[in-house]
Design an enzyme around this catalytic site. Structure first.
Site, PDB file in Angstrom:
ATOM      1  N   ASP A 353       0.835  -1.206   0.000  1.00 53.74           N
ATOM      2  CA  ASP A 353       0.000   0.000   0.000  1.00 53.74           C
ATOM      3  C   ASP A 353       0.867   1.253   0.000  1.00 53.74           C
ATOM      4  O   ASP A 353       0.520   2.271   0.603  1.00 53.74           O
ATOM      5  CB  ASP A 353      -0.959   0.006   1.196  1.00 53.74           C
ATOM      6  N   TYR A 354       1.994   1.190  -0.688  1.00 53.80           N
ATOM      7  CA  TYR A 354       2.881   2.350  -0.811  1.00 53.80           C
ATOM      8  C   TYR A 354       2.586   3.089  -2.118  1.00 53.80           C
ATOM      9  O   TYR A 354       3.461   3.316  -2.953  1.00 53.80           O
ATOM     10  CB  TYR A 354       4.345   1.904  -0.754  1.00 53.80           C
TER      11      TYR A 354
END
Length: 672
Positions: A353-354
């Site tokens: 989730d970067y």
């Protein structure tokens, strides 16, 4: 981020106060060195021409998101004299008492047609007098308050367009998008809907599939006007399912609202240029890779710069082998057609989730007397990528480095390397040792150390695992939607970032419901269609304090010509997190962003204490702060009006971290 730093008072208050001295004495400062300053002689303000300015007519001050105000009356010498010039309340605290508890006050006004224009979290558009704050008009967006938006009720800003060859109603118009996925156009002088746009002033956007719940799909960032189109992305709830809504970017005719083009970052045809980066089902069934953050536009090049997010779901990518380009990328599109001109991927095959959370900054860097037009992208990982604006090639060097592979769940196919900027260095830590765990008491510190040791953590990009993995920075960043500010005269990029860790654990699909029943307070999502669901929690001590050593929020300045950190300072105190008992300057998680002025100042709210602050841009020294009625997590702006400079910020609170809501736009100025 809901329970990030809720400090327990009462029985623990004495322990907290007793340890403040130790914290301020430096024993709790993170490994990069805490507050940090360098000689800035090499950043010669006088050697670079002043940036071209067009006033604050855009969400980010200009179309490239510089967040630079040309107004210079307020300086380091007189900033201490600032006082409240006027206040305006939207009335939402009284009129929407339940819905506002699920909102975030993130709006930044624009100054157009002699009015300050902004949106409420419920997408009403309001124009006020810049000198008095008196309301001139208000457009009721008729928000659906029965929704439960996946990312709260949010509206970060509006966009302005003027038809130079026309007069009369809607020759100048304001565009605002909504949480229930509509695009509205109203007259910039009256707030009346533009009847010729869409259906009576509104375009209704089709998410493309049925939603799991009302609010899974919304629009949170300001639309972007790019030539004769107005462009919107979307914000989509994470980790519900694999076959999720697509992250399509949509461009509409500014006059009629007719759909002109679309861009889906995920290839849906075998002949797509990026099809080779998606090696699962063909065409891919995954959704997202959406652009939820603000976009930027370069009119001279007619390029639209789009920051994209991760594909669905966030934490398992075994169904989508490959790098997954154009997800997690800065994508430069031809604004007339939506065709890709170039792209640069900041994370390959993202399972952390970067995604890219911030507006790509279109800046001019001066080096050896020559100008270089760049795109600077701040990230959740704490990195800043600086790219050539014409080609997407790194302006400051980037190298591929091996990343951890052990611990990945069966079926996952990780990228063996990830891109790391050689310069600038990361602005917040990405590793933590158990011996450095934070704690107010010996028991607290010991519990955090034990929790850190129990998790897989071989550094940045350690894969999600069945045992549990430590993510540092956490999935809220590093940097987030507040983006950065840039002073071209000094080559200085100013950005705020958070320093917290997440615990992320994959859960076999058949055990997701049982886990949810056991861990009531954790975020548990099914990732339906994948073999694993997920658990995500801030890594907190038994006292609900972060286990990572402070500061938990920083403000930093980076020389973009050299890639050096010029200064880095702690941002925020725990005053409002401790009920006023303690005012220790150890930083708070930070949202919103900074803005810089020609007067040599940085203004920022962005903290979970209720202050607007001013810093000397040359040194990072805090020079002034003023109390707000609620957390000012919006990005401030500044403008001149009838010879007087104002600094304005929306104090709206942030329900996602239990910061109570507010509904006021507040303007500061020097005494008349």
């Amino acid at each position: 981020m809901r329970r990030v730093v809720k400090i327990i008072a009462g029985v623990f208050a004495a322990a907290l106060v007793a340890l403040v001295a130790a914290i301020l004495g430096g024993s709790m400062i993170w490994r990069l060195g805490g507050d940090h300053s360098l000689d800035i002689d090499g950043v010669a303000a006088a050697s670079n021409p002043a940036p071209e300015t067009q006033g604050w007519a855009y969400y980010g001050a200009d179309a490239g998101g510089s967040r630079y105000a040309a107004a210079s009356a307020i300086t380091p010498d007189n900033v201490g004299e600032l006082e409240i010039a006027w206040r305006y309340s939207t009335g939402d605290l009284l009129s929407k008492p339940e819905a506002i508890k699920r909102s975030a006050g993130e709006t930044t006004p624009i100054l157009v047609e002699d009015s300050l224009v902004f949106c409420t979290p419920f997408n009403d558009i309001i124009a006020v007098d810049p000198g008095t704050g008196k309301q001139r008009w208000r457009f009721d967006a008729k928000a659906d308050l029965k929704q439960h938006p996946g990312n709260q009720y949010v509206c970060r800003g509006v966009a302005y367009w003027k038809d130079a060859g026309a007069q009369g109603p809607c020759a100048a118009r304001i565009f605002g998008a909504t949480n229930d996925y509509r695009l509205n156009a109203v007259d910039a002088k009256t707030g009346e809907p533009c009847a010729s746009f869409g259906a009576g002033g509104t375009v209704h956007i089709d998410p493309g599939m049925s939603l799991v719940w009302p609010g899974e799909f919304q629009i949170t960032s300001a639309p972007t006007v790019a030539g004769d189109v107005v462009v919107v992305g979307s914000s989509i709830g994470d980790n519900s399912r694999v076959a999720a809504p697509r992250g399509t970017v949509r461009a509409y005719d500014v006059r009629t609202g007719a759909l002109r083009w679309t861009f889906d970052p995920i290839p849906r045809a075998a002949g797509a240029v990026n099809a080779g980066d998606w090696q699962g089902a063909q065409p891919p069934v995954e959704g997202h890779a959406n652009a939820w953050a603000p976009m930027s536009y370069d009119a001279a090049r007619n390029l639209l710069f789009v920051p994209t997010s991760s594909p669905s779901p966030d934490f398992f990518g075994g169904l989508r082998p490959g790098d997954n380009r154009y997800a997690d990328s800065v994508v430069a599109l031809d604004a007339s057609t939506g065709e890709v001109v170039w792209s640069f991927q900041t994370v390959h095959h993202d399972v952390w989730d970067y995604d890219l959370p911030s507006q790509p900054g279109l800046y001019t860097v001066w080096r050896d007397g020559e100008r270089h037009d760049v795109v600077a992208q701040t990230t959740k990982t704490g990195f800043v990528f600086v790219l050539d604006r014409d080609t997407g090639e790194p302006f400051l060097p980037v190298e591929e480095r091996p990343v951890p592979q052990d611990g990945a769940v069966p079926g996952e196919v990780l990228s063996p390397t990830q891109p790391f900027p050689v310069a600038p260095p990361p602005l917040v830590p990405n590793t933590v040792d158990a011996k450095d765990a934070f704690g107010l008491t010996w028991f607290d510190k010991r519990a955090c150390a034990k929790a850190i040791r129990a998790l897989r953590h071989e550094g940045l990009f350690t894969p999600p695992s069945l045992e549990g993995t430590l993510f540092l920075p956490f999935t809220g960043g590093g940097g987030n939607w507040g983006s950065a500010a840039y002073d071209q005269r000094r080559n200085l990029l100013v950005v705020n970032m958070s320093n917290l860790a997440h615990l992320v654990q994959l859960i076999p699909a058949d055990k997701v419901e049982a886990t949810r029943e056991t861990l009531h307070d954790a975020e548990i999502s099914p990732q339906t269609g994948a073999p694993y669901g997920m658990r995500r929690e801030i890594l907190l001590s038994p006292l609900d304090l972060p286990c990572t050593p402070p500061p938990w929020g920083v403000l930093a300045a980076v020389d973009l010509a050299k890639g050096e950190i010029v200064w880095r300072k702690t941002l925020g105190t725990v005053e409002d997190l401790s009920g006023g008992l303690v005012k220790a300057k150890i930083g708070t998680p930070t949202l919103g962003g900074p803005m810089v002025t020609a007067g040599g100042l940085v203004f920022i709210g962005g903290t979970l204490d209720y202050y607007l602050r001013a810093f000397d841009i040359a040194t990072g020294e805090e020079l002034w702060r003023s109390r707000l009625p609620a957390a000012g997590v919006a990005t401030p702006m500044s403008y001149s009006w009838r010879g007087r400079q104002y600094v304005a910020i929306f104090a709206g609170g942030y329900s996602g971290v239990d910061a109570p809501p507010g509904d006021e736009l507040i303007a500061f100025a020097l005494p008349n």
